[in-house]
Design a protein around this motif. Structure first.
Motif, PDB file in Angstrom:
ATOM      1  N   PHE A   1       6.901   4.316   2.351  1.00  0.00           N
ATOM      2  CA  PHE A   1       7.355   5.150   3.309  1.00  0.00           C
ATOM      3  C   PHE A   1       6.848   4.554   4.875  1.00  0.00           C
ATOM      4  N   LEU A   2       5.730   3.890   4.649  1.00  0.00           N
ATOM      5  CA  LEU A   2       5.116   3.350   5.901  1.00  0.00           C
ATOM      6  C   LEU A   2       5.927   2.202   6.293  1.00  0.00           C
ATOM      7  N   GLY A   3       6.271   1.405   5.269  1.00  0.00           N
ATOM      8  CA  GLY A   3       7.297   0.166   5.534  1.00  0.00           C
ATOM      9  C   GLY A   3       8.491   0.590   6.123  1.00  0.00           C
ATOM     10  N   TRP A   4       8.854   1.724   5.321  1.00  0.00           N
ATOM     11  CA  TRP A   4      10.389   2.229   5.966  1.00  0.00           C
ATOM     12  C   TRP A   4      10.432   2.519   7.374  1.00  0.00           C
TER      13      TRP A   4
ATOM     14  N   ILE B   1      12.157   3.508  -4.152  1.00  0.00           N
ATOM     15  CA  ILE B   1      10.959   2.732  -4.195  1.00  0.00           C
ATOM     16  C   ILE B   1       9.624   3.119  -4.146  1.00  0.00           C
ATOM     17  N   GLY B   2       9.747   4.559  -3.693  1.00  0.00           N
ATOM     18  CA  GLY B   2       8.263   5.444  -3.729  1.00  0.00           C
ATOM     19  C   GLY B   2       8.052   5.783  -5.223  1.00  0.00           C
ATOM     20  N   ILE B   3       8.938   6.193  -5.861  1.00  0.00           N
ATOM     21  CA  ILE B   3       8.930   6.434  -7.143  1.00  0.00           C
ATOM     22  C   ILE B   3       8.525   5.323  -8.067  1.00  0.00           C
TER      23      ILE B   3
ATOM     24  N   SER C   1       6.278  -3.867   2.271  1.00  0.00           N
ATOM     25  CA  SER C   1       7.423  -4.741   2.382  1.00  0.00           C
ATOM     26  C   SER C   1       8.892  -4.293   1.674  1.00  0.00           C
ATOM     27  N   SER C   2       8.586  -3.666   0.355  1.00  0.00           N
ATOM     28  CA  SER C   2       9.641  -3.359  -0.345  1.00  0.00           C
ATOM     29  C   SER C   2      10.244  -2.176   0.154  1.00  0.00           C
ATOM     30  N   GLY C   3       9.312  -1.248   0.686  1.00  0.00           N
ATOM     31  CA  GLY C   3       9.844   0.113   1.380  1.00  0.00           C
ATOM     32  C   GLY C   3      10.601  -0.527   2.729  1.00  0.00           C
TER      33      GLY C   3
END
Length: 560
Positions: free
Chosen positions: A457-460, A544-546, A499-501
Motif C-alpha cells: 500500500f505504500l507503493g500504491w 498484492i497485499g495478501i 514496486s509491485s504494489g
C-alpha cells in the motif's frame, strides 16, 4: 534561509499528522469521484489545498512551496506532457493520411473480436511500449489505437490503464527496480528476482480480468484458451527474464513473446462467436466487415504500420543506457559516434537550480535536498516520438504544411490536459518536499505484524501521488527496508512489494488519468475515467497485499 522537514507537525502526533496529510488526497478523490470536476479544475484545486496544508500546518515557507510546485510543473510539461503531445500527434498523422484504416483492417484480419483486440493491443503491445519508454507513451498510443478500431473512448482508456499494471514495475528498461539499489544498498538483481516472483501472478490474472470487465464472466470463458496463451506466455517470460537476466528486459521480452504467441494461436483457433460492445450499431459492424474484406497488399499493411514500427525503433534506441547517457550529455565512454551525440546532448540538456529551493530544505538526516529543473531536450522520450513523426512525414507523404497544421491542432486539443498534468505533478513535488508523503509512509509503517500486508500500500500511495513507480520506489524504498527489518520481514520482499504494489496505483494516478483522457479525446471527462478505474485499483492492491503477507509468513521459500 533553510527549512527543516517535520514529519509530525500536529502536536508531535504521527496519527493526527497523517490525517492532516491525507486531506489533499481525500479532496482529490472527492473532486473526481463525487463532485465530478473536470480534470484540470480537480488538479488545480487539489494543488491549492495541498499548498494550504504545507504552509499552515507543515510551516513550509510560502516561497519554497511555490518554487517546489514550479519544479513539478516543469517536469509535468517535459518529459511527461511532451510524450503525450508527440504520441497523439503521431497517431493523428496516420488518421489524416488514411493509413489508420489499413492498420485497423490488419488487426481485424487477425481477429474482429473486441476481447482479443484488447489483449493484443492494450495488454501485449502496451507492455512493449512500457518496457521501452514508460511514462505516458504506452497508454497514449495503445488507447488511441483501440479508439481507432472502434472502441468506446472511456473503455479504451480504462482498459489500457488496467492492462498497464502488469509491466509497470519493469518499465522504461527496468528503471523502477535499478533506482532502488542506490538509496537502499540492496542489489537490483535481488529486487528484480523478488518482483519476478510476485508480478507473474498478476500478469496471468490481468488478461482474464480485463475481459471480464469488458464482456462478463460467461463471455470471458468463451475465449479462455486465448487468455491463457496471452497471460501465461507473458508471465512465464516475465519470471524467467527477471530472475535470470535482470530488470532491464522483462517487459520487452514478455510483450513480444505474448504478442507473437497470441497472434500465432489465433491463426489456428477462433472463438465461437464474435464479441462486440452493445453500443456498436449494426451498420458499424457491417462497415467493419466490408473494411476487412478490402484487399490490402503486405506492402500496404507494412507501410501503414511503419510509423509505429519507427516509433518502436526510436523509443528502443533512446532506452539503451549508453545512448541515453549520450543523449543527456552524460556519456563517458570512448565510442566516437556516441561522443558526438554526447556533445549535442550536453548542449540540449539544462539543469538550472530552482531559485530559493535548491539545498534549502533539510531532510530528516540533516542533509540538504538538491532541487533543479531537469530539461533534457534531446534525451526525452517525446523527442524520440517527434523524430518518428518526422520520418512518418516521408512514409505517408504528407506535406510539411499539413504536417505542421496537424501538430498545431494537436497542441490546441491538449492545452487542458497539459494544465492538468502540470498541476498534479506540482502537487506531487510539494507533497514530497514538505514531508507530507513521508508522514503517510511512516504511519503505514506503524502497522507492526500486519506490515507485510500494508507494505504494498505504500507503493500504491507513492505511485498515486507521484504518478511514477520509480519515484515511489525512491520515496519509500529506504522506509520499507528499515521498517521490514524492525518487524522481522525480509527487506527484499518489502522493496519488491513497494514496486509491485505501485503498479496498481498507476491506473488512478492523476497524471495517468490526464494522459489517458488526452489520448482518446476525453478532455474534461477525467472524473468518469477515475470512477471507472478506482474500484479495480483497490481490488488489485488488496490482492498484492495478501500475496505479500503470505510470502512473508507462509510462502517464505519464494523469497530469493
Amino acid at each position: 534561509m533553510t527549512w527543516t522537514q517535520n514529519f509530525t507537525p500536529v502536536g508531535d502526533n504521527l496519527a493526527l499528522s497523517a490525517l492532516v496529510a491525507l486531506i489533499p488526497i481525500l479532496y482529490f478523490f472527492w473532486a473526481l469521484a463525487i463532485k465530478r470536476m473536470k480534470g484540470y479544475m480537480a488538479g488545480l484545486t487539489t494543488l491549492l489545498v495541498a499548498l494550504a496544508v504545507v504552509v499552515f500546518v507543515y510551516k513550509m515557507p510560502v516561497g519554497m512551496a511555490v518554487m517546489s510546485v514550479s519544479q513539478g510543473a516543469v517536469y509535468g510539461i517535459l518529459p511527461i506532457g511532451w510524450i503525450i503531445i508527440t504520441s497523439v500527434f503521431l497517431y493523428k498523422l496516420t488518421v489524416k493520411t488514411g493509413q489508420f484504416d489499413i492498420i485497423r483492417n490488419s488487426v481485424l484480419s487477425i481477429t474482429e473480436d473486441r476481447r482479443l483486440q484488447a489483449l493484443l493491443i492494450a495488454f501485449s503491445f502496451g507492455a512493449f511500449l512500457e518496457g521501452a519508454a514508460g511514462f505516458g507513451a504506452p497508454v497514449a498510443i495503445s488507447a488511441a489505437l483501440l479508439v481507432g478500431l472502434g472502441f468506446n473512448p472511456l473503455y479504451a482508456a480504462g482498459i489500457c490503464l488496467i492492462a498497464n499494471t502488469a509491466p509497470v514495475a519493469f518499465g522504461a528498461i527496468g528503471i523502477p527496480i535499478t533506482a532502488m539499489e542506490g538509496p537502499t544498498g540492496v542489489p537490483a538483481m535481488e529486487i528484480s528476482k523478488m518482483v519476478g516472483r510476485q508480478l507473474p501472478f498478476l500478469s496471468v490474472f490481468i488478461p482474464f480480468y480485463l475481459v471480464v470487465i469488458m464482456a462478463g464472466f460467461k463471455k470471458t470463458m468463451e475465449v479462455l484458451p486465448a487468455i491463457l496463451v496471452s497471460g501465461v506466455s507473458f508471465a512465464l517470460t516475465q519470471y524467467l527474464s527477471s530472475n535470470f537476466l535482470g530488470p532491464e528486459l522483462p517487459d520487452i521480452l514478455s510483450a513480444l513473446v505474448s504478442l507473437a504467441a497470441l497472434a500465432i494461436f489465433l491463426k489456428f483457433w477462433k472463438p465461437k462467436s464474435i464479441f462486440r460492445f452493445q453500443s456498436e450499431a449494426y451498420s458499424e459492424v457491417a462497415a467493419t466487415a466490408s473494411v476487412k474484406q478490402a484487399a490490402h497488399t503486405k506492402g500496404e499493411v507494412f507501410k501503414a504500420w511503419s510509423p509505429f514500427l519507427v516509433l518502436t525503433a526510436f523509443i528502443s534506441v533512446w532506452g539503451i543506457p549508453s545512448i541515453k547517457a549520450a543523449l543527456t550529455g552524460h556519456y563517458e565512454g570512448t565510442n566516437g559516434l556516441l561522443k558526438l551525440i554526447n556533445a549535442l546532448g550536453h548542449q540540449l540538456t539544462f539543469m538550472p537550480e530552482v531559485p530559493g529551493l535548491n539545498n534549502k530544505i533539510i531532510n530528516a538526516s540533516g542533509q540538504p535536498i538538491p532541487a533543479v529543473y531537469k530539461l533534457e531536450l534531446l534525451g526525452a522520450a517525446g523527442t524520440a516520438i517527434l523524430l518518428a513523426a518526422v520520418v512518418t512525414k516521408f512514409i505517408v507523404k504528407i506535406s510539411w504544411k499539413d504536417w505542421t497544421a496537424t501538430f498545431v491542432e494537436t497542441l490546441k486539443e491538449l492545452k487542458f490536459p497539459i494544465i492538468t498534468i502540470g498541476a498534479v505533478v506540482g502537487f506531487a513535488y510539494v507533497t514530497n518536499a514538505s514531508g507530507m508523503s513521508t508522514t503517510l509512509g511512516m504511519a503505514l509503517a506503524k502497522t507492526g505484524v500486519l506490515f507485510p500486508f500494508f507494505s504494498p500500500f505504500l507503493g500504491w500511495l507513492g505511485v498515486f501521488i507521484t504518478g511514477s513507480d520509480t519515484s515511489s520506489n525512491l520515496l519509500f524504498g529506504n522506509l520499507q527496508k528499515v521498517t521490514a527489518t524492525s518487524v522481522g520481514m525480509d527487506p527484499v520482499l518489502a522493496l519488491a512489494a513497494n514496486s509491485s504494489g505501485g503498479v496498481t496505483g498507476k491506473m488512478i494516478s492523476p497524471q495517468s488519468i490526464a494522459v489517458a483522457c488526452a489520448a482518446v479525446g476525453l478532455t474534461g471527462k477525467e472524473s468518469d475515467l477515475f470512477r471507472f478505474t478506482i474500484k479495480h485499483s483497490i481490488f488489485l492492491i488488496f490482492l498484492i497485499g495478501i500475496l505479500t503477507f503470505l510470502q512473508s509468513n507462509v510462502l517464505s521459500w519464494m523469497i530469493p
